[in-house]
Scaffold this motif. Structure first.
Motif, PDB file in Angstrom:
ATOM      1  N   ALA A   1       0.829  -1.207   0.000  1.00 43.64           N
ATOM      2  CA  ALA A   1       0.000   0.000   0.000  1.00 43.64           C
ATOM      3  C   ALA A   1       0.860   1.252   0.000  1.00 43.64           C
ATOM      4  CB  ALA A   1      -0.926  -0.002   1.216  1.00 43.64           C
ATOM      5  N   LEU A   2       2.009   1.207   0.708  1.00 44.27           N
ATOM      6  CA  LEU A   2       2.898   2.368   0.751  1.00 44.27           C
ATOM      7  C   LEU A   2       3.648   2.550  -0.567  1.00 44.27           C
ATOM      8  CD1 LEU A   2       4.418   1.972   4.330  1.00 44.27           C
ATOM      9  CD2 LEU A   2       2.621   3.520   3.611  1.00 44.27           C
ATOM     10  N   GLU A   3       3.902   1.451  -1.274  1.00 42.51           N
ATOM     11  CA  GLU A   3       4.585   1.549  -2.573  1.00 42.51           C
ATOM     12  C   GLU A   3       3.703   2.194  -3.636  1.00 42.51           C
ATOM     13  OE1 GLU A   3       5.656  -2.422  -3.462  1.00 42.51           O
ATOM     14  OE2 GLU A   3       7.272  -2.531  -1.956  1.00 42.51           O
ATOM     15  N   ASN A   4       2.383   2.084  -3.453  1.00 38.15           N
ATOM     16  CA  ASN A   4       1.449   2.636  -4.437  1.00 38.15           C
ATOM     17  C   ASN A   4       0.393   3.475  -3.733  1.00 38.15           C
ATOM     18  OD1 ASN A   4       0.145   3.115  -6.895  1.00 38.15           O
ATOM     19  ND2 ASN A   4      -1.097   1.255  -6.728  1.00 38.15           N
ATOM     20  N   PRO A   5       0.795   4.601  -3.095  1.00 36.39           N
ATOM     21  CA  PRO A   5      -0.167   5.408  -2.324  1.00 36.39           C
ATOM     22  C   PRO A   5      -1.273   5.962  -3.211  1.00 36.39           C
ATOM     23  CG  PRO A   5       1.884   6.604  -2.637  1.00 36.39           C
ATOM     24  CD  PRO A   5       2.130   5.212  -3.121  1.00 36.39           C
ATOM     25  N   GLY A   6      -2.497   5.784  -2.773  1.00 36.45           N
ATOM     26  CA  GLY A   6      -3.638   6.298  -3.523  1.00 36.45           C
ATOM     27  C   GLY A   6      -4.132   5.367  -4.601  1.00 36.45           C
ATOM     28  N   GLY A   7      -3.365   4.319  -4.908  1.00 35.68           N
ATOM     29  CA  GLY A   7      -3.774   3.382  -5.942  1.00 35.68           C
ATOM     30  C   GLY A   7      -4.534   2.209  -5.363  1.00 35.68           C
TER      31      GLY A   7
END
Length: 694
Positions: free
Chosen positions: A632-638
C-alpha cells in the motif's frame, strides 16, 4: 539554599541528559579562549585571531565521531579542509565572480556529504563556514599564512579541550544520564498529577505526551551509555530494567486516563494526587544513594495496597496498582544500574550497509536544490547589498543542512527568519550596552557562542537569536556596527530563506509525504525483522538480543518523527494535515511501545509444544499484514493488493499459565491492532479471519 541548588541541578539534568550539550557549549567557549590566548602574544590582526576562534568553535560544534580516535582523524581532516577553504576564499576576494561560484558549489558538497555520516557532515560544515568567515572578515590573499596559523591554533585548542581539559568521562556521564532519567520520570508523574487534577484536558494531555517522549529519549541514552561502564551482561540487564520502567510508566498514564473517564469523588481524586506526589518525591532523589525507594515506608505501602486489589476494586485502585508496579520496576532498575564491574569491551559494532558514494536519492536531490537555492540567493542578495550577499547564501545552507523534504526546509526557513528578527533587537541592545568596552564585548560574544551551541539541537529560533546577537557584537568589535547593517542581515536572511524554499518546492521537489512513506516502510522492515527473531527466540530456535532489534525499531520511528514534523508543526495551518500527522506518529509509537514490551518480557524457549505452532501462525499473519502495508505504501492512492487480517481473539494459546508469557502474547496481539490501525490511515481494509472473504 541547598534545596534551590538541587532543584536547579535536577532541572538542568532533565533538560540536558548527560549534560552533553553543556559539555559541547563549554568546549566551544573554552577552545575560543585558548585559541585567542595563544594568538595574542603574536600581535596578529583581529580578523586573524577571529578565524582561530571560529576554527575552535566549529570543530567543537561539528566533530561528533563515536570514538576518540575517530575524532582525532576528523580534526586532522578538518585542518586540511579548512586550509583549502580559507585559501580559496582569500583568493576569491580578488576575483569577485569566483567567490560566489565556489561558495554556491560548496553548498552542494556540504549537503551531499551528509550521506557519509557524522564525519561527512562535520567536514562539509567546516569547509563551508571557513569559506564564509574569511569573506565576512574581508581577508586578503597575503594574510593566508597568518590565517592558516590561526587555523592550526584553533584546531589544536579544540584538541586540548576535547582530549585533556573536558575529556569524556563515561562513569560521570552515566551517572548524569541516570539523574536525568529520574528527573524526567518525576516530570511524567508531575504531568500525570496535573492531568488527574483537571480530569484531563488538551493542555495536560500534550504535557503528558511530551514528558513521556522525553523519558523515552533518556531510556535510549541509558542504553547507549551503559556498555561503557558495565560489562555486556549487566548492560543487557539494565536495558531490560529501564524498558520495564518505561512500560510501567506507560501503564500508569493510560490507567490514569481511563480513570479520568469515570466519575471520581473529590476525596478519591485528592488521594490519588497525593500518592502520586509522594511517589514523585521519592523519584527526585539522587541515584547515587541506592537503594532509596525500597527503604521507605511509602514504598512498602504501595506494594501492599497494590497486591490487595482484586475483582472488587474500589475507585482509583487501578492507579494504585499501576503506581505499585512502577515503584517495583524502578527499584529493580536502580539495583541493576550499579556498575559492579567494568570491562574493556572490544568494538563489536555490526557492519552497516556501505553508503553508496554516488547515488541519485533524496540527499542528492537536496544537494541539487541547495545549489539552485544558493544561485538564487546570490542574485537576490546582490540586489539587497553588493557587499553582504553572502548572508543569503549562508541562510540557504542552514535551511538545507539536515532537512530531508520541502516541508522541513520551509519550517527551518521560517525558524531561521524568526530567530534573526528577534536577534536584531538583542544585537542592537547588547552593542549599545557595551559600546566602547572591548572586554565586555568579548565576554558577551562568548556568552552568545555558548547559547548558540547549547541550543542548536533543541531550537533553531533560539540559536538564530544568539547568532544574530553575536554578529551585532562582532560588527561592534570590528568598528562597522550600525542599525542599517543588521537590517541588511534580516533582508539577506529573508532572501536566502525564500530562495531555499522556492528551490525545495520547484526543483526536483522532495515531498514530505514521500519521505514519510519511505521512512514508514523502513519501520515496517525493522518490525518484520523483530517479529521473525522474536518467533525464533520464543520457540527456542535461536538466542538473539531482541532488545537491540527493538532499539532499531525505535530509531526508525524517531526518524519518522523528524520527517513528519512539517505536518504537525503549528506553521501548518491545515488542521486536517496536522491531525493526520499526529495520528500516524501516535500509531507508530504505539507499535514501538508494544515491541519494547515484548523485548523486555521474552525469554529463550518460553513457548513449547502446541503453543509454538500457534505462535508461528500468529507471527505469520502479522508478517503477511506487514507485506500488505508495504504494498500500500509503494502505491499510495492506488488500488490496494490484499487486505489486513484482524486478530481472532486467540493470538497464540487459549490458555497460558505464566504471567510473563501472557504479557508477551498480549503485546503481540496489540502489535497486530497497531498494524490494522496503521492500515486505516492508508485506506487498507481489514477483515476478520472468522468471516470468509468473498
Amino acid at each position: 539554599m541547598n534545596r534551590l541548588r538541587t532543584a536547579v541541578l535536577d532541572r538542568l539534568a532533565a533538560a540536558d541528559p548527560g549534560l552533553v550539550r553543556l559539555r559541547l557549549a563549554g568546549s566551544a567557549v573554552l577552545g575560543i579562549i585558548l585559541a585567542v590566548g595563544a594568538l595574542l602574544p603574536a600581535h596578529l590582526p583581529l580578523t586573524v585571531m577571529l578565524v582561530g576562534a571560529i576554527a575552535a568553535m566549529m570543530t567543537a560544534f561539528t566533530v561528533n565521531d563515536a570514538t576518540p580516535g575517530g575524532q582525532a582523524v576528523t580534526l586532522g581532516l578538518a585542518f586540511l579542509t579548512g586550509t583549502a577553504s580559507i585559501t580559496v576564499a582569500s583568493l576569491g576576494s580578488a576575483l569577485p565572480p569566483m567567490d560566489s561560484i565556489v561558495f554556491v558549489m560548496l553548498i552542494f558538497v556540504a549537503v551531499y556529504a551528509q550521506r557519509f555520516g557524522p564525519r561527512g557532515t562535520a567536514l562539509g560544515s567546516i569547509g563551508f563556514f571557513l569559506f564564509f568567515f574569511p569573506m565576512f572578515l574581508q581577508t586578503h590573499l597575503k594574510q593566508v599564512p597568518q590565517l592558516l596559523l590561526a587555523l592550526v591554533v584553533g584546531v589544536l585548542a579544540n584538541a586540548v579541550v576535547r582530549f585533556v581539559l573536558l575529556r569524556h568521562n563515561p562513569e560521570a556521564e552515566f551517572l548524569r544520564v541516570r539523574r536525568a532519567f529520574r528527573a524526567r520520570l518525576a516530570e511524567v508523574v508531575r504531568a500525570t498529577e496535573a492531568y488527574l487534577a483537571v480530569n484531563g484536558s488538551e493542555r495536560t494531555r500534550k504535557q503528558l505526551r511530551r514528558s513521556i517522549s522525553r523519558l523515552h529519549e533518556c531510556v535510549l541514552l541509558i542504553e547507549d551509555a551503559a556498555p561503557d561502564v558495565v560489562d555486556a551482561r549487566a548492560a543487557d540487564v539494565l536495558r531490560r530494567r529501564a524498558i520495564e520502567v518505561e512500560l510501567a510508566v506507560g501503564w500508569l498514564t493510560s490507567t490514569v486516563q481511563r480513570t479520568c473517564s469515570d466519575e471520581l469523588t473529590a476525596e478519591v481524586r485528592d488521594d490519588l494526587i497525593a500518592r502520586l506526589a509522594r511517589f514523585r518525591a521519592l523519584m527526585e532523589r539522587d541515584p547515587r544513594e541506592l537503594p532509596l525507594i525500597s527503604q521507605t515506608g511509602e514504598y512498602s505501602r504501595m506494594l501492599v495496597e497494590g497486591s490487595r486489589i482484586d475483582e472488587h476494586a474500589a475507585p482509583g485502585d487501578g492507579v494504585r496498582k499501576a503506581l505499585a508496579e512502577l515503584a517495583l520496576a524502578d527499584d529493580r532498575a536502580q539495583r541493576a544500574a550499579v556498575p559492579e564491574a567494568t570491562t574493556d569491551l572490544l568494538d563489536e559494532d555490526e557492519e552497516d550497509e556501505p553508503t553508496p558514494r554516488f547515488a541519485y536519492d533524496n540527499q542528492t536531490r537536496s544537494a541539487i536544490q541547495a545549489v539552485v537555492g544558493g544561485g538564487l540567493a546570490v542574485l537576490g542578495g546582490e540586489l539587497v547589498s553588493h557587499q553582504r550577499w553572502y548572508w543569503a547564501v549562508l541562510t540557504v545552507f542552514v535551511v538545507f543542512i539536515g532537512a530531508s523534504s520541502a516541508g522541513a526546509t520551509f519550517v527551518k526557513g521560517v525558524r531561521r527568519l524568526g530567530g534573526t528578527l528577534i536577534g536584531i533587537f538583542g544585537g542592537v541592545l547588547l552593542a549599545f550596552l557595551v559600546a566602547g568596552s572591548t572586554p565586555a564585548t568579548l565576554a558577551l560574544i562568548l556568552v552568545c557562542v555558548f547559547g548558540m551551541v547549547y541550543t542548536a539541537r533543541v531550537s533553531q529560533v533560539v540559536m538564530a537569536f544568539f547568532v544574530t546577537s553575536m554578529l551585532g557584537l562582532l560588527y561592534s568589535l570590528l568598528g562597522t556596527f550600525s542599525f542599517a547593517v543588521l537590517w541588511i542581515r534580516v533582508a539577506e536572511t529573508a532572501v536566502g530563506a525564500a530562495a531555499g524554499i522556492l528551490a525545495a518546492i520547484v526543483i526536483v521537489p522532495v515531498r514530505t509525504r514521500s519521505v514519510m512513506l519511505d521512512d514508514i516502510t523502513e519501520v515496517l522492515d525493522e518490525l518484520a525483522e523483530f517479529l521473525e527473531h522474536t518467533e525464533g527466540l520464543l520457540a527456542g530456535e535461536e538466542n538473539v538480543n531482541i532488545i537491540e532489534l527493538s532499539r532499531d525499531l525505535d530509531r526508525a520511528v524517531e526518524q519518522v518523527r523528524t520527517t513528519i514534523e512539517p505536518l504537525t508543526h503549528p506553521v501548518n495551518f491545515r488542521s486536517a494535515r496536522r491531525d493526520y500527522g499526529w495520528h500516524v506518529l501516535t500509531t507508530l509509537e504505539t507499535i514501538a511501545f508494544r515491541a519494547r514490551h515484548v523485548a523486555a518480557r521474552a525469554q529463550p524457549g518460553q513457548l513449547a509444544g502446541g503453543d509454538v505452532e500457534r505462535l508461528r501462525q500468529f507471527t505469520g499473519r502479522l508478517l503477511a499484514n506487514i507485506d500488505v502495508l508495504r504494498k500500500a505504501l509503494e502505491n499510495p492512492g492506488g488500488p490496494v493488493a490484499g487486505t489486513l487480517v484482524r486478530d481472532d481473539g486467540t493470538p497464540v494459546s487459549d490458555r497460558v499459565e505464566q504471567a510473563e508469557t501472557r504479557a508477551v502474547l498480549s503485546s503481540l496481539s496489540h502489535l497486530d491492532e497497531g498494524l490494522v490501525s496503521l492500515g486505516r490511515v492508508f485506506h487498507v481494509e481489514a477483515t476478520d479471519p472468522r468471516v470468509p472473504v468473498k
